[in-house]
Scaffold this active site. Structure first.
Site, PDB file in Angstrom:
ATOM      1  N   SER A   1       0.832  -1.193   0.000  1.00 36.55           N
ATOM      2  CA  SER A   1       0.000   0.000   0.000  1.00 36.55           C
ATOM      3  C   SER A   1       0.871   1.248   0.000  1.00 36.55           C
ATOM      4  O   SER A   1       2.031   1.214   0.407  1.00 36.55           O
ATOM      5  CB  SER A   1      -0.912   0.021   1.239  1.00 36.55           C
ATOM      6  OG  SER A   1      -1.569   1.266   1.377  1.00 36.55           O
ATOM      7  N   HIS A   2       0.284   2.368  -0.444  1.00 40.68           N
ATOM      8  CA  HIS A   2       0.979   3.648  -0.379  1.00 40.68           C
ATOM      9  C   HIS A   2       1.055   4.175   1.057  1.00 40.68           C
ATOM     10  O   HIS A   2       1.819   5.096   1.337  1.00 40.68           O
ATOM     11  CB  HIS A   2       0.264   4.683  -1.257  1.00 40.68           C
ATOM     12  CG  HIS A   2       0.505   4.488  -2.722  1.00 40.68           C
ATOM     13  ND1 HIS A   2       0.031   3.406  -3.413  1.00 40.68           N
ATOM     14  CD2 HIS A   2       1.190   5.249  -3.613  1.00 40.68           C
ATOM     15  CE1 HIS A   2       0.402   3.501  -4.679  1.00 40.68           C
ATOM     16  NE2 HIS A   2       1.108   4.600  -4.831  1.00 40.68           N
ATOM     17  N   SER A   3       0.256   3.605   1.939  1.00 37.45           N
ATOM     18  CA  SER A   3       0.190   4.051   3.327  1.00 37.45           C
ATOM     19  C   SER A   3       0.625   2.933   4.260  1.00 37.45           C
ATOM     20  O   SER A   3       0.098   1.814   4.195  1.00 37.45           O
ATOM     21  CB  SER A   3      -1.237   4.480   3.676  1.00 37.45           C
ATOM     22  OG  SER A   3      -1.412   4.587   5.072  1.00 37.45           O
TER      23      SER A   3
END
Length: 235
Positions: A16-18
């Site tokens: 994920s980007h987070s």
């Protein structure tokens, strides 16, 4: 964050980007599959939003306990990073980057992996969540209308009812048996092999569900679900 790994099971990597999102999804999936290696990879090395190729490469190696790894991602660039990491592996065939809803796909994949499914089958389980209606009943006629079906009214004795981990336990229980099982709550029916469909019933603790099964192991399927409920789904 990772569940205890088992060399007989496919691993999962959540990209994920987070960092918070990756860890949250991994935590949920690990609750469904205590013996599956579930590794989150989120954010950049500096702690910002984005993906880090090196971290994904490392996670792929760590999650592979002998039967390969299914990789799920949140956005397009995360997919690109995951695919690059897979391509750089010594044996890319041991990894499968799956296009599926991140949360639903991770849950379905985790349950399949916990049940000992192969790499292609775990990937298929995740892919099958695309566009799935949570409380969808099987496409065949309702099993409660079949004359030779085995059925039982079962009280949900645990506090949360048929949600998350209890649903996963039930799905894993019937997956290993030669039986078609439907769970009914109110006016809704769900295929007991689908953890997402079971969760979609929103059956709370203190209420009763109807379990209906057909097939060679129908009686055993109902008996095992009754036992799960009696012990509160191990909550």
């Amino acid at each position: 964050m990772t569940a205890a790994s088992d060399p007989g099971r496919v691993g999962l990597v959540i990209v994920s980007h987070s960092d918070m999102l990756a860890n949250g999804v991994a935590e949920l999936a690990a609750q469904m599959a205590p013996d599956v290696s579930v590794l989150p990879v989120g954010g950049t090395e500096e702690g910002g939003l984005g993906t880090d190729y090196g971290s994904v490469v490392e996670a792929l190696a760590d999650a592979d306990t002998g039967n390969g790894v299914v990789v799920l991602y949140d956005l397009g660039s995360a997919k690109m990073t995951a695919e690059m990491a897979v391509e750089s592996a010594d044996d890319p065939s041991r990894y499968a980057v799956v296009d599926a809803p991140l949360v639903e796909g991770a849950v379905a994949a985790a349950v399949a992996a916990q049940g000992g499914a192969s790499l292609p089958d775990v990937a298929t389980a995740a892919e099958g969540t695309s566009g799935e209606t949570p409380a969808a009943a099987p496409s065949r006629p309702a099993l409660h209308l079949v004359p030779d079906a085995v059925s039982a009214e079962i009280l949900l004795t645990n506090e949360v009812g048929l949600h998350a981990r209890p649903a996963a336990l039930l799905a894993r229980t019937v997956a290993e048996l030669d039986a078609d099982v439907v769970v009914r709550y109110g006016d809704e029916e769900a295929n007991a092999a689908s953890v997402l469909a079971l969760m979609g019933l929103s059956a709370p603790g203190g209420k009763s569900i109807t379990v209906v099964a057909t097939g060679k192991d129908a009686g055993e399927a109902v008996r095992r679900i009754e036992e799960l409920a009696e012990r509160g789904f191990d909550d």
